[in-house]
Design a protein around this motif. Structure first.
Motif, PDB file in Angstrom:
ATOM      1  N   ASP A 170      56.530  30.519  33.837  1.00 59.81           N
ATOM      2  CA  ASP A 170      57.816  31.031  34.315  1.00 59.81           C
ATOM      3  C   ASP A 170      58.828  29.904  34.511  1.00 59.81           C
ATOM      4  O   ASP A 170      60.000  30.054  34.187  1.00 59.81           O
ATOM      5  CB  ASP A 170      57.642  31.805  35.624  1.00 59.81           C
ATOM      6  CG  ASP A 170      57.227  33.256  35.416  1.00 59.81           C
ATOM      7  OD1 ASP A 170      57.552  33.829  34.350  1.00 59.81           O
ATOM      8  OD2 ASP A 170      56.577  33.812  36.315  1.00 59.81           O
ATOM      9  N   GLU A 180      52.307  37.577  24.535  1.00 64.76           N
ATOM     10  CA  GLU A 180      53.693  38.027  24.439  1.00 64.76           C
ATOM     11  C   GLU A 180      54.220  38.346  25.830  1.00 64.76           C
ATOM     12  O   GLU A 180      53.521  38.928  26.649  1.00 64.76           O
ATOM     13  CB  GLU A 180      53.778  39.251  23.536  1.00 64.76           C
ATOM     14  CG  GLU A 180      53.427  38.921  22.098  1.00 64.76           C
ATOM     15  CD  GLU A 180      53.586  40.102  21.164  1.00 64.76           C
ATOM     16  OE1 GLU A 180      54.290  41.074  21.527  1.00 64.76           O
ATOM     17  OE2 GLU A 180      53.010  40.050  20.067  1.00 64.76           O
ATOM     18  N   LYS A 181      55.461  37.966  26.061  1.00 67.65           N
ATOM     19  CA  LYS A 181      56.070  38.162  27.373  1.00 67.65           C
ATOM     20  C   LYS A 181      56.531  39.604  27.538  1.00 67.65           C
ATOM     21  O   LYS A 181      57.246  40.139  26.703  1.00 67.65           O
ATOM     22  CB  LYS A 181      57.256  37.212  27.540  1.00 67.65           C
ATOM     23  CG  LYS A 181      57.852  37.220  28.927  1.00 67.65           C
ATOM     24  CD  LYS A 181      58.947  36.181  29.023  1.00 67.65           C
ATOM     25  CE  LYS A 181      59.500  36.097  30.418  1.00 67.65           C
ATOM     26  NZ  LYS A 181      60.628  35.155  30.476  1.00 67.65           N
ATOM     27  N   THR A 228      57.831  39.313  33.424  1.00 62.99           N
ATOM     28  CA  THR A 228      57.635  37.902  33.771  1.00 62.99           C
ATOM     29  C   THR A 228      56.364  37.386  33.098  1.00 62.99           C
ATOM     30  O   THR A 228      55.494  38.161  32.689  1.00 62.99           O
ATOM     31  CB  THR A 228      57.478  37.720  35.287  1.00 62.99           C
ATOM     32  OG1 THR A 228      56.273  38.377  35.701  1.00 62.99           O
ATOM     33  CG2 THR A 228      58.677  38.263  36.051  1.00 62.99           C
ATOM     34  N   TRP A 229      56.255  36.075  33.026  1.00 59.15           N
ATOM     35  CA  TRP A 229      55.006  35.503  32.502  1.00 59.15           C
ATOM     36  C   TRP A 229      53.852  35.828  33.436  1.00 59.15           C
ATOM     37  O   TRP A 229      52.737  36.069  32.988  1.00 59.15           O
ATOM     38  CB  TRP A 229      55.149  34.003  32.283  1.00 59.15           C
ATOM     39  CG  TRP A 229      55.839  33.695  31.005  1.00 59.15           C
ATOM     40  CD1 TRP A 229      57.008  33.020  30.832  1.00 59.15           C
ATOM     41  CD2 TRP A 229      55.406  34.072  29.688  1.00 59.15           C
ATOM     42  NE1 TRP A 229      57.332  32.963  29.498  1.00 59.15           N
ATOM     43  CE2 TRP A 229      56.364  33.596  28.773  1.00 59.15           C
ATOM     44  CE3 TRP A 229      54.316  34.770  29.190  1.00 59.15           C
ATOM     45  CZ2 TRP A 229      56.256  33.788  27.403  1.00 59.15           C
ATOM     46  CZ3 TRP A 229      54.198  34.956  27.816  1.00 59.15           C
ATOM     47  CH2 TRP A 229      55.160  34.481  26.944  1.00 59.15           C
ATOM     48  N   SER A 264      59.683  34.179  24.213  1.00 58.40           N
ATOM     49  CA  SER A 264      59.087  35.512  24.274  1.00 58.40           C
ATOM     50  C   SER A 264      57.591  35.531  23.985  1.00 58.40           C
ATOM     51  O   SER A 264      56.941  36.557  24.148  1.00 58.40           O
ATOM     52  CB  SER A 264      59.814  36.451  23.303  1.00 58.40           C
ATOM     53  OG  SER A 264      59.693  35.965  21.981  1.00 58.40           O
ATOM     54  N   GLU A 265      57.058  34.403  23.534  1.00 54.51           N
ATOM     55  CA  GLU A 265      55.607  34.315  23.326  1.00 54.51           C
ATOM     56  C   GLU A 265      55.157  32.884  23.557  1.00 54.51           C
ATOM     57  O   GLU A 265      55.915  31.939  23.366  1.00 54.51           O
ATOM     58  CB  GLU A 265      55.178  34.815  21.943  1.00 54.51           C
ATOM     59  CG  GLU A 265      56.075  34.436  20.813  1.00 54.51           C
ATOM     60  CD  GLU A 265      55.704  35.102  19.498  1.00 54.51           C
ATOM     61  OE1 GLU A 265      55.408  36.304  19.452  1.00 54.51           O
ATOM     62  OE2 GLU A 265      55.719  34.386  18.502  1.00 54.51           O
ATOM     63  N   SER A 322      52.664  39.234  32.469  1.00 61.29           N
ATOM     64  CA  SER A 322      52.066  39.226  31.116  1.00 61.29           C
ATOM     65  C   SER A 322      50.713  38.531  31.114  1.00 61.29           C
ATOM     66  O   SER A 322      49.782  38.973  30.456  1.00 61.29           O
ATOM     67  CB  SER A 322      53.012  38.518  30.138  1.00 61.29           C
ATOM     68  OG  SER A 322      54.259  39.154  30.113  1.00 61.29           O
TER      69      SER A 322
END
Length: 133
Positions: A52, A119-120, A123-124, A59-60, A127
């Protein structure tokens, strides 16, 4: 600095883009790792916060999963344990905790156990909570 107790089973290297496949003996260092003189690593508990903070705009991510004992033994990216100029994992305090840093070694197919693409979604932290660590 002190290592956590108990020691983690795995450490993770976070990459913002896919590593070469198959993994080479030596992965190229990121600009940050090259400038700092060591490879930044995270425990499973640290990965979401690190992702984060430093990778919020991507996005990944790709996570390199590394067995702690393999690195602690001095295993370099080529899979060989060095006896001279042995790579070292040092636990160093960084703002919000102690983080593992690999000095004098490389990551590669000889010490990376697996590579996981994430993949997001939101939030991370959300995910990454779906992974089996």
């Amino acid at each position: 600095m002190p290592a956590p107790s108990p020691l983690p089973t795995h450490l993770y290297k976070i990459l913002p883009s896919a590593p070469p496949s198959p993994l080479p003996e030596r992965l190229p260092l990121s600009d940050l790792d090259r400038n700092d003189g060591y490879i930044h690593l995270s425990t499973s508990e640290q990965v979401p916060g690190t992702a984060d903070k430093f990778f919020g705009s991507v996005s990944e991510l790709w996570l390199l999963k590394i067995e702690y004992e393999v690195l602690a033994a001095g295993t370099d990216g080529d899979g060989k344990v060095k006896t001279e100029d042995k790579p070292q994992v040092k636990w160093e305090e960084v703002g919000r905790g102690y983080f593992a840093h690999l000095y004098g070694g490389d990551l590669g197919r000889g010490n990376v156990k697996s590579v996981e693409k994430v993949e997001k979604r939101g939030t991370w932290a959300a995910s990454l909570s779906l992974l089996e660590w």
